[in-house]
Enzyme design. Structure first.
Site, PDB file in Angstrom:
ATOM      1  N   ASP A  25       0.827  -1.208   0.000  1.00 47.78           N
ATOM      2  CA  ASP A  25       0.000   0.000   0.000  1.00 47.78           C
ATOM      3  C   ASP A  25       0.864   1.261   0.000  1.00 47.78           C
ATOM      4  OD1 ASP A  25      -2.294   1.483   0.014  1.00 47.78           O
ATOM      5  OD2 ASP A  25      -2.850   1.047   2.092  1.00 47.78           O
ATOM      6  N   GLY A  28       0.365   5.388  -4.529  1.00 44.29           N
ATOM      7  CA  GLY A  28      -0.179   6.680  -4.958  1.00 44.29           C
ATOM      8  C   GLY A  28       0.413   7.822  -4.141  1.00 44.29           C
ATOM      9  N   ARG A  29       0.465   7.637  -2.808  1.00 44.87           N
ATOM     10  CA  ARG A  29       1.011   8.697  -1.934  1.00 44.87           C
ATOM     11  C   ARG A  29       2.499   8.914  -2.190  1.00 44.87           C
ATOM     12  NH1 ARG A  29      -1.306   6.008   3.237  1.00 44.87           N
ATOM     13  NH2 ARG A  29      -1.843   4.463   1.673  1.00 44.87           N
ATOM     14  N   ASN A  73     -10.503  -2.941  -6.942  1.00 38.06           N
ATOM     15  CA  ASN A  73      -9.659  -1.971  -7.660  1.00 38.06           C
ATOM     16  C   ASN A  73     -10.197  -1.587  -9.049  1.00 38.06           C
ATOM     17  OD1 ASN A  73      -6.461  -3.163  -6.310  1.00 38.06           O
ATOM     18  ND2 ASN A  73      -7.781  -1.494  -5.600  1.00 38.06           N
ATOM     19  N   ARG A  76     -11.281   2.059  -9.742  1.00 38.34           N
ATOM     20  CA  ARG A  76     -10.342   3.178  -9.973  1.00 38.34           C
ATOM     21  C   ARG A  76     -10.519   3.727 -11.396  1.00 38.34           C
ATOM     22  NH1 ARG A  76      -4.911   2.438  -6.508  1.00 38.34           N
ATOM     23  NH2 ARG A  76      -5.966   1.748  -4.639  1.00 38.34           N
ATOM     24  N   ARG A 193       1.707  -5.009   6.101  1.00 44.05           N
ATOM     25  CA  ARG A 193       1.028  -3.953   5.337  1.00 44.05           C
ATOM     26  C   ARG A 193       1.826  -2.667   5.476  1.00 44.05           C
ATOM     27  NH1 ARG A 193      -5.234  -2.750   4.082  1.00 44.05           N
ATOM     28  NH2 ARG A 193      -4.856  -0.938   2.784  1.00 44.05           N
ATOM     29  N   ARG A 199      -5.600  -2.203   8.002  1.00 46.45           N
ATOM     30  CA  ARG A 199      -6.841  -2.882   7.592  1.00 46.45           C
ATOM     31  C   ARG A 199      -6.485  -4.154   6.837  1.00 46.45           C
ATOM     32  NH1 ARG A 199      -7.987   2.415   6.032  1.00 46.45           N
ATOM     33  NH2 ARG A 199      -7.026   2.161   3.982  1.00 46.45           N
ATOM     34  N   GLU A 212       0.306 -13.258  12.290  1.00 42.34           N
ATOM     35  CA  GLU A 212       0.810 -12.126  13.061  1.00 42.34           C
ATOM     36  C   GLU A 212       0.848 -10.934  12.113  1.00 42.34           C
ATOM     37  OE1 GLU A 212       1.666 -12.146  16.289  1.00 42.34           O
ATOM     38  OE2 GLU A 212       1.085 -14.251  16.453  1.00 42.34           O
TER      39      GLU A 212
HETATM   40  C1  FPP Z   1      -1.887   0.256  -3.347  1.00 41.84           C
HETATM   41  O1  FPP Z   1      -1.371   1.543  -3.487  1.00 41.84           O
HETATM   42  C2  FPP Z   1      -1.399  -0.595  -4.378  1.00 41.84           C
HETATM   43  C3  FPP Z   1      -2.164  -1.179  -5.343  1.00 41.84           C
HETATM   44  C4  FPP Z   1      -3.590  -0.988  -5.476  1.00 41.84           C
HETATM   45  C5  FPP Z   1      -1.597  -2.061  -6.352  1.00 41.84           C
HETATM   46  C6  FPP Z   1      -0.311  -2.724  -6.017  1.00 41.84           C
HETATM   47  C7  FPP Z   1       0.406  -2.817  -7.277  1.00 41.84           C
HETATM   48  C8  FPP Z   1       1.732  -2.780  -7.440  1.00 41.84           C
HETATM   49  C9  FPP Z   1       2.718  -2.767  -6.347  1.00 41.84           C
HETATM   50  C10 FPP Z   1       2.313  -2.719  -8.810  1.00 41.84           C
HETATM   51  C11 FPP Z   1       1.957  -3.839  -9.686  1.00 41.84           C
HETATM   52  C12 FPP Z   1       2.324  -5.144  -9.136  1.00 41.84           C
HETATM   53  C13 FPP Z   1       2.980  -6.083  -9.809  1.00 41.84           C
HETATM   54  C14 FPP Z   1       3.181  -7.403  -9.185  1.00 41.84           C
HETATM   55  C15 FPP Z   1       3.516  -5.856 -11.146  1.00 41.84           C
HETATM   56  P1  FPP Z   1      -2.400   2.742  -3.694  1.00 41.84           P
HETATM   57  O2  FPP Z   1      -2.429   3.066  -5.146  1.00 41.84           O
HETATM   58  O3  FPP Z   1      -3.710   2.388  -3.099  1.00 41.84           O
HETATM   59  O4  FPP Z   1      -1.667   3.864  -2.897  1.00 41.84           O
HETATM   60  P2  FPP Z   1      -2.341   5.052  -2.070  1.00 41.84           P
HETATM   61  O5  FPP Z   1      -3.122   4.405  -0.965  1.00 41.84           O
HETATM   62  O6  FPP Z   1      -1.157   5.807  -1.602  1.00 41.84           O
HETATM   63  O7  FPP Z   1      -3.193   5.812  -3.053  1.00 41.84           O
END
Ligand code: FPP
Length: 245
Positions: A25, A28-29, A73, A76, A193, A199, A212
């Site tokens: 997670d 984006g940030r 997702n 989005r 996480r 969460r 854990e």
């Molecule tokens: C959460 O960050 C991340 C995701 C929804 C996707 C995770 C995907 C990757 C790490 C890249 C693709 C993976 C592979 C295996 C190629 P967020 O976008 O929700 O971040 P934020 O909470 O800061 O907005």
């Protein structure tokens, strides 16, 4: 226990978690902080998971599951979903070489039906290519939701009852477990996480029953091998009783 950054992190290699789950997670940030588009965060996040799976494999971890794309997702913006799907496809193309060379296995967990034929085929191809490898089994969770997984398993179990393979009075949790995407794999021992959120977000609801939890404020693209070591060292300090004394 939080170990200081420069202090050697001691790991007991005889007591490694068998299965590590990761909710990646904060992409984006991470991008926003740098004035970059969210997609730049996902791109760097994809590099991060590559190095973390490689390190886990080197350490002797047997199973790792990372949440790459949830059933939620799809909500989005289309441009972000399209970019994530492109990234996944490119990742899966690279994985063919990277994972096979390092003796790792790949498996999709999630419902393949909504994925593009190209992604589905590439996953099948890499699963088949790597199936006899003996290193880490890396489950990539794409179009994955814990509730969807349990519902899918319940439907499969119902089919076993309908065709007489099982009688309803004999159903045990093990029978349902056999129909999960992770059938035959151990439960998650350690769940990581990033980004300060605490969460579950519909991740592996069945398999984390006795996991854990380990959280860090670091954003996923910044997560590194030392953080993985830190999480494992901390896990090793926990007293796990599985409901006993
Ligand atoms: C959460 O960050 C991340 C995701 C929804 C996707 C995770 C995907 C990757 C790490 C890249 C693709 C993976 C592979 C295996 C190629 P967020 O976008 O929700 O971040 P934020 O909470 O800061 O907005």
């Amino acid at each position: 226990m939080f170990l200081k950054r420069n202090k050697e992190i001691e790991i007991d290699y005889d007591n490694l978690p068998e299965h590590i789950g990761i909710i990646m997670d904060g992409n984006g940030r991470w991008a926003k902080k740098r004035g970059l588009p969210r997609t730049a965060g996902h791109k760097t996040g994809a590099e991060t998971i590559k190095k973390i799976v490689r390190e886990a494999n080197r350490m002797g971890i047997k199973y790792m599951t990372a949440y790459a794309f949830s059933t939620e997702n799809w909500k989005r913006p289309k441009s972000e979903v399209d970019m994530l799907m492109d990234l996944l496809l490119n990742y899966l193309k690279d994985a063919e070489r990277l994972m096979h060379e390092d003796n790792m296995r790949l498996r999709l967990i999630g419902s393949p039906n909504e994925l593009s034929p190209e992604i589905r085929e590439q996953i099948k191809h890499v699963e088949e290519l790597t199936k006899n490898n003996t290193g880490i089994l890396w489950n990539i969770a794409i179009n994955y939701g814990g509730r969807e997984e349990i519902t899918h398993a319940a439907k499969e179990l119902y089919k076993d009852i309908e065709n007489g393979k099982k009688s309803i009075d004999d159903i045990t949790p093990d029978d349902l477990e056999k129909h999960l995407y992770t059938a035959g794999q151990p439960d998650v021992d350690l769940l990581i996480r990033t980004s300060g959120e605490q969460r579950l977000s519909n991740f592996m609801l069945w398999q984390v029953s006795y996991a854990e939890f380990w959280y860090t404020d670091k954003l996923w693209p910044d997560f590194d091998e030392q953080d993985l070591h830190r999480a494992i060292a901390d896990f090793q300090q926990r007293g796990r009783r599985f409901g006993g004394v």
